[in-house]
Design a protein around this motif. Structure first.
Motif, PDB file in Angstrom:
ATOM      1  N   GLY A   1       0.772  -1.230   0.000  1.00  0.00           N
ATOM      2  CA  GLY A   1       0.000   0.000   0.000  1.00  0.00           C
ATOM      3  C   GLY A   1       0.805   1.283   0.000  1.00  0.00           C
ATOM      4  O   GLY A   1       0.244   2.372  -0.096  1.00  0.00           O
ATOM      5  N   LEU A   2       2.129   1.192   0.094  1.00  0.00           N
ATOM      6  CA  LEU A   2       2.945   2.407   0.141  1.00  0.00           C
ATOM      7  C   LEU A   2       2.981   3.078  -1.230  1.00  0.00           C
ATOM      8  O   LEU A   2       3.142   2.428  -2.255  1.00  0.00           O
ATOM      9  CB  LEU A   2       4.362   2.064   0.589  1.00  0.00           C
ATOM     10  CG  LEU A   2       5.334   3.224   0.790  1.00  0.00           C
ATOM     11  CD1 LEU A   2       6.372   2.846   1.842  1.00  0.00           C
ATOM     12  CD2 LEU A   2       6.049   3.602  -0.504  1.00  0.00           C
ATOM     13  N   ARG A   3       2.846   4.400  -1.234  1.00  0.00           N
ATOM     14  CA  ARG A   3       2.900   5.167  -2.470  1.00  0.00           C
ATOM     15  C   ARG A   3       3.942   6.274  -2.307  1.00  0.00           C
ATOM     16  O   ARG A   3       4.063   6.869  -1.230  1.00  0.00           O
ATOM     17  CB  ARG A   3       1.533   5.759  -2.812  1.00  0.00           C
ATOM     18  CG  ARG A   3       0.480   4.683  -3.047  1.00  0.00           C
ATOM     19  CD  ARG A   3      -0.920   5.231  -3.136  1.00  0.00           C
ATOM     20  NE  ARG A   3      -1.170   5.957  -4.375  1.00  0.00           N
ATOM     21  CZ  ARG A   3      -1.487   5.381  -5.537  1.00  0.00           C
ATOM     22  NH1 ARG A   3      -1.586   4.072  -5.622  1.00  0.00           N
ATOM     23  NH2 ARG A   3      -1.724   6.102  -6.616  1.00  0.00           N
ATOM     24  N   ILE A   4       4.691   6.526  -3.369  1.00  0.00           N
ATOM     25  CA  ILE A   4       5.783   7.501  -3.319  1.00  0.00           C
ATOM     26  C   ILE A   4       5.429   8.727  -4.144  1.00  0.00           C
ATOM     27  O   ILE A   4       4.957   8.622  -5.280  1.00  0.00           O
ATOM     28  CB  ILE A   4       7.097   6.878  -3.804  1.00  0.00           C
ATOM     29  CG1 ILE A   4       7.549   5.809  -2.797  1.00  0.00           C
ATOM     30  CG2 ILE A   4       8.179   7.942  -3.981  1.00  0.00           C
ATOM     31  CD1 ILE A   4       8.840   5.122  -3.147  1.00  0.00           C
ATOM     32  N   VAL A   5       5.689   9.896  -3.547  1.00  0.00           N
ATOM     33  CA  VAL A   5       5.440  11.178  -4.200  1.00  0.00           C
ATOM     34  C   VAL A   5       6.766  11.910  -4.334  1.00  0.00           C
ATOM     35  O   VAL A   5       7.438  12.171  -3.333  1.00  0.00           O
ATOM     36  CB  VAL A   5       4.460  12.041  -3.383  1.00  0.00           C
ATOM     37  CG1 VAL A   5       4.148  13.330  -4.120  1.00  0.00           C
ATOM     38  CG2 VAL A   5       3.189  11.266  -3.082  1.00  0.00           C
ATOM     39  N   VAL A   6       7.155  12.226  -5.551  1.00  0.00           N
ATOM     40  CA  VAL A   6       8.397  12.955  -5.787  1.00  0.00           C
ATOM     41  C   VAL A   6       8.172  14.444  -5.562  1.00  0.00           C
ATOM     42  O   VAL A   6       7.242  15.033  -6.112  1.00  0.00           O
ATOM     43  CB  VAL A   6       8.910  12.716  -7.223  1.00  0.00           C
ATOM     44  CG1 VAL A   6      10.090  13.626  -7.532  1.00  0.00           C
ATOM     45  CG2 VAL A   6       9.310  11.254  -7.400  1.00  0.00           C
ATOM     46  N   LEU A   7       9.032  15.045  -4.745  1.00  0.00           N
ATOM     47  CA  LEU A   7       9.029  16.491  -4.527  1.00  0.00           C
ATOM     48  C   LEU A   7      10.386  17.022  -4.965  1.00  0.00           C
ATOM     49  O   LEU A   7      11.415  16.605  -4.439  1.00  0.00           O
ATOM     50  CB  LEU A   7       8.807  16.830  -3.045  1.00  0.00           C
ATOM     51  CG  LEU A   7       7.399  16.694  -2.481  1.00  0.00           C
ATOM     52  CD1 LEU A   7       7.394  17.034  -0.994  1.00  0.00           C
ATOM     53  CD2 LEU A   7       6.441  17.622  -3.209  1.00  0.00           C
TER      54      LEU A   7
END
Length: 223
Positions: A83-89
């Protein structure tokens, strides 16, 4: 209320502190851990599972692209964080690194100068299962599509109808369903149907994958 657990991966302590302050001001966010580089982010994500990891691209020891891939596609299946989701900043906009990060599995790409309200709304959207890419990243794609008349004739899109190819170009340019409906004088329901058919025919999960598809098939260019 569901609490969204977050990990912050960035080599700038002041930036992490600013993001933490924004998230801590909300009742539905909890910052669980911080990491100063990609390798630490990989370790922390496995030791203390979260829902979202906000990932910088340029970090020492291990960059954001490599860390994203290592977290989402580990060599040992036992290390997969469900369920982990990665968001690039990042401070970067449309580059090859952008697409590599999303190809590695990132569910969002947001700029560090984003408005806090947009950031919060985007994180909630991503946590809910959708993908978000900063509008400014997509804006430049409009002209690139316009310069490539082959977008209508390319083999990659032969299975789409003429109307679907038009909407494909607008989707890749970052337009919302409402904006496409206004641009093509269609109802929202009709646009939603077209979007569903386009993603289904091209076997794409969401709009982010659609942009990757366009990029990989030479329909857009980062040059």
């Amino acid at each position: 209320m569901t609490t969204i657990r977050v990990g912050l991966a960035d080599d700038q302590p002041l930036f992490r502190a600013g993001i933490r302050m924004i998230l801590d001001s909300q009742d539905d966010f909890e910052v669980v851990w911080e990491a100063g580089d990609g390798a630490e982010a990989v370790d922390r994500s496995r030791a203390e599972p979260v829902d979202l990891v906000l990932m910088d691209l340029e970090m020492p020891r291990m960059g954001g692209v490599e860390a994203t891939s290592a977290i989402l596609h580990p060599d040992d299946p036992a290390d997969v964080v469900a369920g982990l989701r990665i968001v690039v900043l990042t401070t970067f906009e449309l580059t090859d690194t952008t697409f590599k990060a999303i190809q590695a599995g990132a569910s969002g790409f947001l700029l560090k100068n984003a408005d806090p309200e947009f950031l919060l709304a985007s994180l909630r959207t991503i946590h809910a299962g959708s993908a978000v890419v900063a509008p400014s990243v997509m804006t430049g794609l409009v002209e690139r599509f316009a310069r490539r008349s082959a977008v209508v004739d390319t083999d990659a899109l032969e299975q789409l109808t003429a109307r679907e190819r038009e909407i494909f170009a607008l989707l890749a340019a970052g337009l919302s369903n409402n904006e496409i409906a206004a641009d093509r004088q269609l109802s929202d329901a009709t646009v939603k149907t077209h979007v569903s058919r386009i993603l289904g025919k091209l076997e794409l999960r969401d709009r982010v994958q659609l942009v990757i598809f366009a990029y990989e098939n030479g329909l857009v260019s980062t040059a």
